[in-house]
Design a protein around this motif. Structure first.
Motif, PDB file in Angstrom:
ATOM      1  N   LYS A  50     -15.044  -5.685  -1.169  1.00  0.00           N
ATOM      2  CA  LYS A  50     -16.170  -5.349  -0.305  1.00  0.00           C
ATOM      3  C   LYS A  50     -16.142  -3.903   0.181  1.00  0.00           C
ATOM      4  O   LYS A  50     -17.159  -3.224   0.204  1.00  0.00           O
ATOM      5  CB  LYS A  50     -16.204  -6.289   0.896  1.00  0.00           C
ATOM      6  N   HIS A  51     -14.974  -3.429   0.583  1.00  0.00           N
ATOM      7  CA  HIS A  51     -14.900  -2.134   1.260  1.00  0.00           C
ATOM      8  C   HIS A  51     -14.359  -0.988   0.408  1.00  0.00           C
ATOM      9  O   HIS A  51     -14.443   0.171   0.826  1.00  0.00           O
ATOM     10  CB  HIS A  51     -14.046  -2.261   2.528  1.00  0.00           C
ATOM     11  N   PHE A  52     -13.819  -1.297  -0.775  1.00  0.00           N
ATOM     12  CA  PHE A  52     -13.207  -0.250  -1.586  1.00  0.00           C
ATOM     13  C   PHE A  52     -13.710  -0.253  -3.028  1.00  0.00           C
ATOM     14  O   PHE A  52     -13.094   0.354  -3.900  1.00  0.00           O
ATOM     15  CB  PHE A  52     -11.678  -0.396  -1.565  1.00  0.00           C
ATOM     16  N   ALA A  53     -14.821  -0.914  -3.286  1.00  0.00           N
ATOM     17  CA  ALA A  53     -15.372  -1.016  -4.640  1.00  0.00           C
ATOM     18  C   ALA A  53     -15.601   0.372  -5.234  1.00  0.00           C
ATOM     19  O   ALA A  53     -16.129   1.267  -4.573  1.00  0.00           O
ATOM     20  CB  ALA A  53     -16.672  -1.793  -4.622  1.00  0.00           C
ATOM     21  N   GLY A  54     -15.163   0.547  -6.468  1.00  0.00           N
ATOM     22  CA  GLY A  54     -15.386   1.797  -7.183  1.00  0.00           C
ATOM     23  C   GLY A  54     -14.448   2.930  -6.813  1.00  0.00           C
ATOM     24  O   GLY A  54     -14.547   4.013  -7.387  1.00  0.00           O
ATOM     25  N   GLN A  55     -13.534   2.704  -5.873  1.00  0.00           N
ATOM     26  CA  GLN A  55     -12.602   3.763  -5.472  1.00  0.00           C
ATOM     27  C   GLN A  55     -11.332   3.695  -6.306  1.00  0.00           C
ATOM     28  O   GLN A  55     -10.880   2.619  -6.699  1.00  0.00           O
ATOM     29  CB  GLN A  55     -12.245   3.634  -3.990  1.00  0.00           C
ATOM     30  N   ASP A  56     -10.774   4.857  -6.557  1.00  0.00           N
ATOM     31  CA  ASP A  56      -9.508   4.968  -7.275  1.00  0.00           C
ATOM     32  C   ASP A  56      -8.419   5.399  -6.304  1.00  0.00           C
ATOM     33  O   ASP A  56      -8.695   5.721  -5.151  1.00  0.00           O
ATOM     34  CB  ASP A  56      -9.620   6.013  -8.392  1.00  0.00           C
ATOM     35  N   ASP A  57      -7.190   5.446  -6.778  1.00  0.00           N
ATOM     36  CA  ASP A  57      -6.037   5.896  -6.001  1.00  0.00           C
ATOM     37  C   ASP A  57      -5.913   5.102  -4.704  1.00  0.00           C
ATOM     38  O   ASP A  57      -5.819   5.659  -3.615  1.00  0.00           O
ATOM     39  CB  ASP A  57      -6.122   7.401  -5.719  1.00  0.00           C
ATOM     40  N   HIS A  89      -0.778   2.458  16.595  1.00  0.00           N
ATOM     41  CA  HIS A  89      -0.519   3.149  15.336  1.00  0.00           C
ATOM     42  C   HIS A  89       0.409   2.269  14.511  1.00  0.00           C
ATOM     43  O   HIS A  89       1.223   1.517  15.066  1.00  0.00           O
ATOM     44  CB  HIS A  89       0.145   4.499  15.589  1.00  0.00           C
ATOM     45  N   LEU A  90       0.283   2.354  13.202  1.00  0.00           N
ATOM     46  CA  LEU A  90       1.139   1.593  12.293  1.00  0.00           C
ATOM     47  C   LEU A  90       2.362   2.440  11.954  1.00  0.00           C
ATOM     48  O   LEU A  90       2.230   3.478  11.299  1.00  0.00           O
ATOM     49  CB  LEU A  90       0.367   1.236  11.020  1.00  0.00           C
ATOM     50  N   PRO A  91       3.552   2.033  12.392  1.00  0.00           N
ATOM     51  CA  PRO A  91       4.744   2.801  12.046  1.00  0.00           C
ATOM     52  C   PRO A  91       5.249   2.437  10.648  1.00  0.00           C
ATOM     53  O   PRO A  91       5.154   1.276  10.231  1.00  0.00           O
ATOM     54  CB  PRO A  91       5.760   2.387  13.110  1.00  0.00           C
ATOM     55  N   LEU A  92       5.769   3.409   9.956  1.00  0.00           N
ATOM     56  CA  LEU A  92       6.323   3.164   8.625  1.00  0.00           C
ATOM     57  C   LEU A  92       7.414   2.103   8.688  1.00  0.00           C
ATOM     58  O   LEU A  92       7.585   1.328   7.752  1.00  0.00           O
ATOM     59  CB  LEU A  92       6.857   4.475   8.033  1.00  0.00           C
ATOM     60  N   SER A  93       8.123   2.021   9.788  1.00  0.00           N
ATOM     61  CA  SER A  93       9.206   1.043   9.932  1.00  0.00           C
ATOM     62  C   SER A  93       8.708  -0.402   9.856  1.00  0.00           C
ATOM     63  O   SER A  93       9.491  -1.309   9.562  1.00  0.00           O
ATOM     64  CB  SER A  93       9.949   1.268  11.253  1.00  0.00           C
ATOM     65  N   ALA A  94       7.430  -0.645  10.085  1.00  0.00           N
ATOM     66  CA  ALA A  94       6.869  -1.998   9.996  1.00  0.00           C
ATOM     67  C   ALA A  94       6.378  -2.331   8.590  1.00  0.00           C
ATOM     68  O   ALA A  94       6.011  -3.470   8.319  1.00  0.00           O
ATOM     69  CB  ALA A  94       5.728  -2.158  10.997  1.00  0.00           C
ATOM     70  N   VAL A  95       6.362  -1.344   7.697  1.00  0.00           N
ATOM     71  CA  VAL A  95       5.909  -1.560   6.321  1.00  0.00           C
ATOM     72  C   VAL A  95       7.069  -2.104   5.502  1.00  0.00           C
ATOM     73  O   VAL A  95       8.103  -1.439   5.348  1.00  0.00           O
ATOM     74  CB  VAL A  95       5.354  -0.263   5.700  1.00  0.00           C
ATOM     75  N   ILE A  96       6.903  -3.307   4.995  1.00  0.00           N
ATOM     76  CA  ILE A  96       7.944  -3.974   4.213  1.00  0.00           C
ATOM     77  C   ILE A  96       8.016  -3.393   2.806  1.00  0.00           C
ATOM     78  O   ILE A  96       9.082  -3.133   2.272  1.00  0.00           O
ATOM     79  CB  ILE A  96       7.665  -5.483   4.123  1.00  0.00           C
ATOM     80  N   VAL A  97       6.848  -3.232   2.207  1.00  0.00           N
ATOM     81  CA  VAL A  97       6.741  -2.719   0.841  1.00  0.00           C
ATOM     82  C   VAL A  97       5.330  -2.178   0.659  1.00  0.00           C
ATOM     83  O   VAL A  97       4.404  -2.596   1.351  1.00  0.00           O
ATOM     84  CB  VAL A  97       7.054  -3.828  -0.202  1.00  0.00           C
ATOM     85  N   HIS A  98       5.187  -1.229  -0.245  1.00  0.00           N
ATOM     86  CA  HIS A  98       3.852  -0.726  -0.575  1.00  0.00           C
ATOM     87  C   HIS A  98       3.822  -0.421  -2.060  1.00  0.00           C
ATOM     88  O   HIS A  98       4.864  -0.234  -2.700  1.00  0.00           O
ATOM     89  CB  HIS A  98       3.495   0.519   0.251  1.00  0.00           C
ATOM     90  N   GLY A  99       2.626  -0.389  -2.604  1.00  0.00           N
ATOM     91  CA  GLY A  99       2.462  -0.085  -4.014  1.00  0.00           C
ATOM     92  C   GLY A  99       1.005   0.145  -4.337  1.00  0.00           C
ATOM     93  O   GLY A  99       0.125  -0.115  -3.511  1.00  0.00           O
ATOM     94  N   PRO A 100       0.746   0.643  -5.538  1.00  0.00           N
ATOM     95  CA  PRO A 100      -0.638   0.886  -5.942  1.00  0.00           C
ATOM     96  C   PRO A 100      -1.395  -0.428  -6.108  1.00  0.00           C
ATOM     97  O   PRO A 100      -0.801  -1.473  -6.340  1.00  0.00           O
ATOM     98  CB  PRO A 100      -0.497   1.608  -7.288  1.00  0.00           C
ATOM     99  N   VAL A 101      -2.716  -0.358  -5.951  1.00  0.00           N
ATOM    100  CA  VAL A 101      -3.545  -1.524  -6.211  1.00  0.00           C
ATOM    101  C   VAL A 101      -3.454  -1.827  -7.701  1.00  0.00           C
ATOM    102  O   VAL A 101      -3.717  -0.967  -8.538  1.00  0.00           O
ATOM    103  CB  VAL A 101      -5.013  -1.275  -5.782  1.00  0.00           C
TER     104      VAL A 101
END
Length: 113
Positions: A50-57, A89-101
């Motif tokens: 819904k909110h990111f259709a057609g977006q890259d990266d 604010h979202l601190p990096l310390s709360a991010v468990i994992v991240h990766g590309p869509v």
């Protein structure tokens, strides 16, 4: 709610800012609304479409909601469903994992592990 992990879809620029600064204040829509919009695992696909259709990266960050404590509020949003919102604010310390869509062959979002 009993869910302990929520997901934030980020642009490449937003992820870079989070990694460099160690915190993320939010995307423009988050700043306008006063909280960081998050999605559960079941809601992330709909948010992406819904909110990111057609977006890259684009990237997905898995966030430990327990680490955010009382800053997390579950509120009614799209379709009457409860969504997790972070009033901080979202601190990096709360991010468990991240990766590309990444989508599978059927186009379904594959969440980072």
């Amino acid at each position: 709610m009993t869910q302990t992990v929520a997901y934030k879809i980020l642009t490449g620029e937003q992820l870079s800012r989070l990694l460099a600064e160690g915190t993320f204040a939010g995307a423009p829509v988050d700043l306008a609304d006063g909280y960081i919009h998050m999605s559960t695992a079941d809601q992330a696909q709909g948010t992406l479409d819904k909110h990111f259709a057609g977006q890259d990266d684009l990237h997905v960050a898995a966030v430990d909601l327990a680490a955010m404590g009382s800053a997390v509020k579950w509120e009614v949003s799209r379709g009457g469903a409860l969504f997790p919102h972070i009033y901080a604010h979202l601190p990096l310390s709360a991010v468990i994992v991240h990766g590309p869509v990444v989508r599978d062959a059927d186009g379904a979002l594959q969440l980072p592990r």
